[in-house]
Scaffold this motif. Structure first.
Motif, PDB file in Angstrom:
ATOM      1  N   PRO A   1      66.173  18.031  18.931  1.00 39.24           N
ATOM      2  CA  PRO A   1      65.205  18.416  19.958  1.00 39.24           C
ATOM      3  C   PRO A   1      65.662  19.666  20.695  1.00 39.24           C
ATOM      4  O   PRO A   1      66.864  19.980  20.723  1.00 39.24           O
ATOM      5  CB  PRO A   1      65.197  17.209  20.889  1.00 39.24           C
ATOM      6  CG  PRO A   1      66.574  16.642  20.769  1.00 39.24           C
ATOM      7  CD  PRO A   1      67.036  16.934  19.358  1.00 39.24           C
ATOM      8  N   ASN A   2      64.726  20.367  21.296  1.00 38.10           N
ATOM      9  CA  ASN A   2      65.025  21.512  22.179  1.00 38.10           C
ATOM     10  C   ASN A   2      65.951  22.509  21.492  1.00 38.10           C
ATOM     11  O   ASN A   2      65.691  22.922  20.379  1.00 38.10           O
ATOM     12  CB  ASN A   2      65.586  21.010  23.508  1.00 38.10           C
ATOM     13  CG  ASN A   2      64.626  20.030  24.153  1.00 38.10           C
ATOM     14  OD1 ASN A   2      63.426  20.274  24.157  1.00 38.10           O
ATOM     15  ND2 ASN A   2      65.117  18.912  24.650  1.00 38.10           N
ATOM     16  N   GLN A   3      67.046  22.893  22.177  1.00 35.62           N
ATOM     17  CA  GLN A   3      68.001  23.820  21.550  1.00 35.62           C
ATOM     18  C   GLN A   3      69.287  23.106  21.163  1.00 35.62           C
ATOM     19  O   GLN A   3      70.346  23.724  21.068  1.00 35.62           O
ATOM     20  CB  GLN A   3      68.289  25.022  22.469  1.00 35.62           C
ATOM     21  CG  GLN A   3      67.103  25.928  22.725  1.00 35.62           C
ATOM     22  CD  GLN A   3      66.592  26.620  21.460  1.00 35.62           C
ATOM     23  OE1 GLN A   3      67.190  26.540  20.381  1.00 35.62           O
ATOM     24  NE2 GLN A   3      65.465  27.315  21.583  1.00 35.62           N
TER      25      GLN A   3
ATOM     26  N   ASP B   1      63.072  26.865  13.100  1.00 40.21           N
ATOM     27  CA  ASP B   1      62.588  26.735  14.472  1.00 40.21           C
ATOM     28  C   ASP B   1      61.145  26.228  14.407  1.00 40.21           C
ATOM     29  O   ASP B   1      60.280  26.894  13.839  1.00 40.21           O
ATOM     30  CB  ASP B   1      62.658  28.125  15.134  1.00 40.21           C
ATOM     31  CG  ASP B   1      62.332  28.111  16.629  1.00 40.21           C
ATOM     32  OD1 ASP B   1      61.773  27.115  17.115  1.00 40.21           O
ATOM     33  OD2 ASP B   1      62.624  29.133  17.290  1.00 40.21           O
ATOM     34  N   VAL B   2      60.889  25.043  14.945  1.00 34.90           N
ATOM     35  CA  VAL B   2      59.509  24.543  14.948  1.00 34.90           C
ATOM     36  C   VAL B   2      58.889  24.527  16.354  1.00 34.90           C
ATOM     37  O   VAL B   2      57.884  23.872  16.588  1.00 34.90           O
ATOM     38  CB  VAL B   2      59.350  23.152  14.264  1.00 34.90           C
ATOM     39  CG1 VAL B   2      59.686  23.234  12.789  1.00 34.90           C
ATOM     40  CG2 VAL B   2      60.167  22.073  14.953  1.00 34.90           C
ATOM     41  N   TRP B   3      59.508  25.255  17.299  1.00 38.78           N
ATOM     42  CA  TRP B   3      58.827  25.465  18.578  1.00 38.78           C
ATOM     43  C   TRP B   3      57.517  26.202  18.278  1.00 38.78           C
ATOM     44  O   TRP B   3      57.466  27.050  17.378  1.00 38.78           O
ATOM     45  CB  TRP B   3      59.674  26.339  19.506  1.00 38.78           C
ATOM     46  CG  TRP B   3      60.919  25.737  20.076  1.00 38.78           C
ATOM     47  CD1 TRP B   3      61.935  25.140  19.379  1.00 38.78           C
ATOM     48  CD2 TRP B   3      61.306  25.694  21.454  1.00 38.78           C
ATOM     49  NE1 TRP B   3      62.918  24.735  20.257  1.00 38.78           N
ATOM     50  CE2 TRP B   3      62.569  25.061  21.528  1.00 38.78           C
ATOM     51  CE3 TRP B   3      60.700  26.130  22.642  1.00 38.78           C
ATOM     52  CZ2 TRP B   3      63.238  24.856  22.733  1.00 38.78           C
ATOM     53  CZ3 TRP B   3      61.374  25.933  23.840  1.00 38.78           C
ATOM     54  CH2 TRP B   3      62.621  25.297  23.889  1.00 38.78           C
TER      55      TRP B   3
ATOM     56  N   GLY C   1      57.093  18.015  19.876  1.00 43.39           N
ATOM     57  CA  GLY C   1      57.355  19.080  20.840  1.00 43.39           C
ATOM     58  C   GLY C   1      58.243  20.143  20.228  1.00 43.39           C
ATOM     59  O   GLY C   1      58.013  20.570  19.102  1.00 43.39           O
ATOM     60  N   SER C   2      59.284  20.531  20.964  1.00 42.71           N
ATOM     61  CA  SER C   2      60.109  21.665  20.541  1.00 42.71           C
ATOM     62  C   SER C   2      61.406  21.211  19.906  1.00 42.71           C
ATOM     63  O   SER C   2      62.032  20.268  20.364  1.00 42.71           O
ATOM     64  CB  SER C   2      60.423  22.526  21.754  1.00 42.71           C
ATOM     65  OG  SER C   2      59.219  23.014  22.295  1.00 42.71           O
TER      66      SER C   2
ATOM     67  N   GLY D   1      60.264  18.344   9.418  1.00 43.32           N
ATOM     68  CA  GLY D   1      59.851  19.395  10.354  1.00 43.32           C
ATOM     69  C   GLY D   1      58.590  19.022  11.116  1.00 43.32           C
ATOM     70  O   GLY D   1      58.441  19.337  12.298  1.00 43.32           O
ATOM     71  N   MET D   2      57.680  18.308  10.441  1.00 43.73           N
ATOM     72  CA  MET D   2      56.431  17.879  11.076  1.00 43.73           C
ATOM     73  C   MET D   2      56.686  16.781  12.108  1.00 43.73           C
ATOM     74  O   MET D   2      55.921  16.603  13.037  1.00 43.73           O
ATOM     75  CB  MET D   2      55.443  17.351  10.023  1.00 43.73           C
ATOM     76  CG  MET D   2      54.925  18.406   9.062  1.00 43.73           C
ATOM     77  SD  MET D   2      54.033  19.734   9.892  1.00 43.73           S
ATOM     78  CE  MET D   2      52.580  18.856  10.492  1.00 43.73           C
TER      79      MET D   2
END
Ligand code: MN
Length: 231
Positions: free
Chosen positions: A153-155, A170-172, A134-135, A129-130
């Motif tokens: 990445p992203n969604q 979710d890590v955003w 970015g998102s 997770g780290m």
């Protein structure tokens, strides 16, 4: 999944917005569930409005569909917003109020046997997770009889790579910045305290069943082709 085709609505949460306190704060839930998820839903509905042939497809089908289904560069927007709806629903449903949530069940036993113990599993999950730059998301998935921790990445969604999702994180930054500031590691630690083990176990069992069905289909196809050869 409920409301899995167009038009999409924001389904009620299975818990109150303040129910994940003190680990996930109420304000973050108000914005994340109450404003950001609806924005993904509205955008996806707006995209699909003009494409009736995509409206009967489920979120999963939209996510895994091949390029040729889409016209004029529609694939990336559809994936971003279908993914955004699917991933957020999965993330929110994967949490529950922290009372009486001690890790348990057949999935938990599988985690312990594969990772040695729960502490090592959490370390690996946190490390992954780290690592997301970015998102994006960290996932626990099922793949051909084993558990895997993967990131997207992203969604993006791991079903696009053939994995079956069990847990999503979710890590955003919007998922944790108000409470945890820039400290994603603290957020991940807190998220472990609100994992909905019953939901995750249900997802795991669904994945195991899906895999069995795929194998049965494969075997019956092989039977067919070997019969064809005999003729
Ligand atoms: Mn989010």
């Amino acid at each position: 999944m409920e409301n899995d085709t167009y038009p999409y609505v924001n389904l009620p949460l299975p818990y109150a917005l303040n129910a994940l306190e003190p680990y996930i704060d109420t304000k973050t839930m108000e914005i994340h569930y109450g404003r950001q998820l609806p924005a993904y839903i509205n955008r996806l509905n707006a995209i699909l409005k003009d494409f009736p042939e995509l409206q009967s497809m489920t979120l999963e089908e939209l996510i895994v569909s091949s390029e040729d289904l889409y016209q004029n560069g529609l694939k990336v927007p559809v994936q971003n917003y279908a993914g955004g709806v699917y991933n957020h629903r999965f993330y929110f449903n994967g949490m529950a109020p922290p009372s009486n949530l001690s890790p348990r069940g057949i999935l938990f036993e599988m985690i312990e046997s594969q990772y040695g113990n729960y502490t090592s599993f959490k370390e690996v999950f946190k490390f992954e997770g780290m690592k997301v730059f970015g998102s994006g998301y960290a996932w626990l998935v099922y793949d051909d009889g084993v558990l895997r921790i993967v990131t997207t990445p992203n969604q993006n969604n791991p079903i696009a790579q053939g994995y079956c999702p069990i847990l999503a994180l979710d890590v955003w930054e919007h998922a944790y910045f108000l409470k945890h500031y820039n400290l994603r590691a603290n957020y991940i630690e807190d998220w472990f305290r609100v994992i909905n083990w019953d939901e995750a176990t249900k997802n795991y069992l669904d994945c195991v069943n899906q895999q069995k069905e795929k194998e049965l289909q494969k075997r019956s196809k092989m039977k067919f082709s070997s019969n064809d050869l005999k003729r």
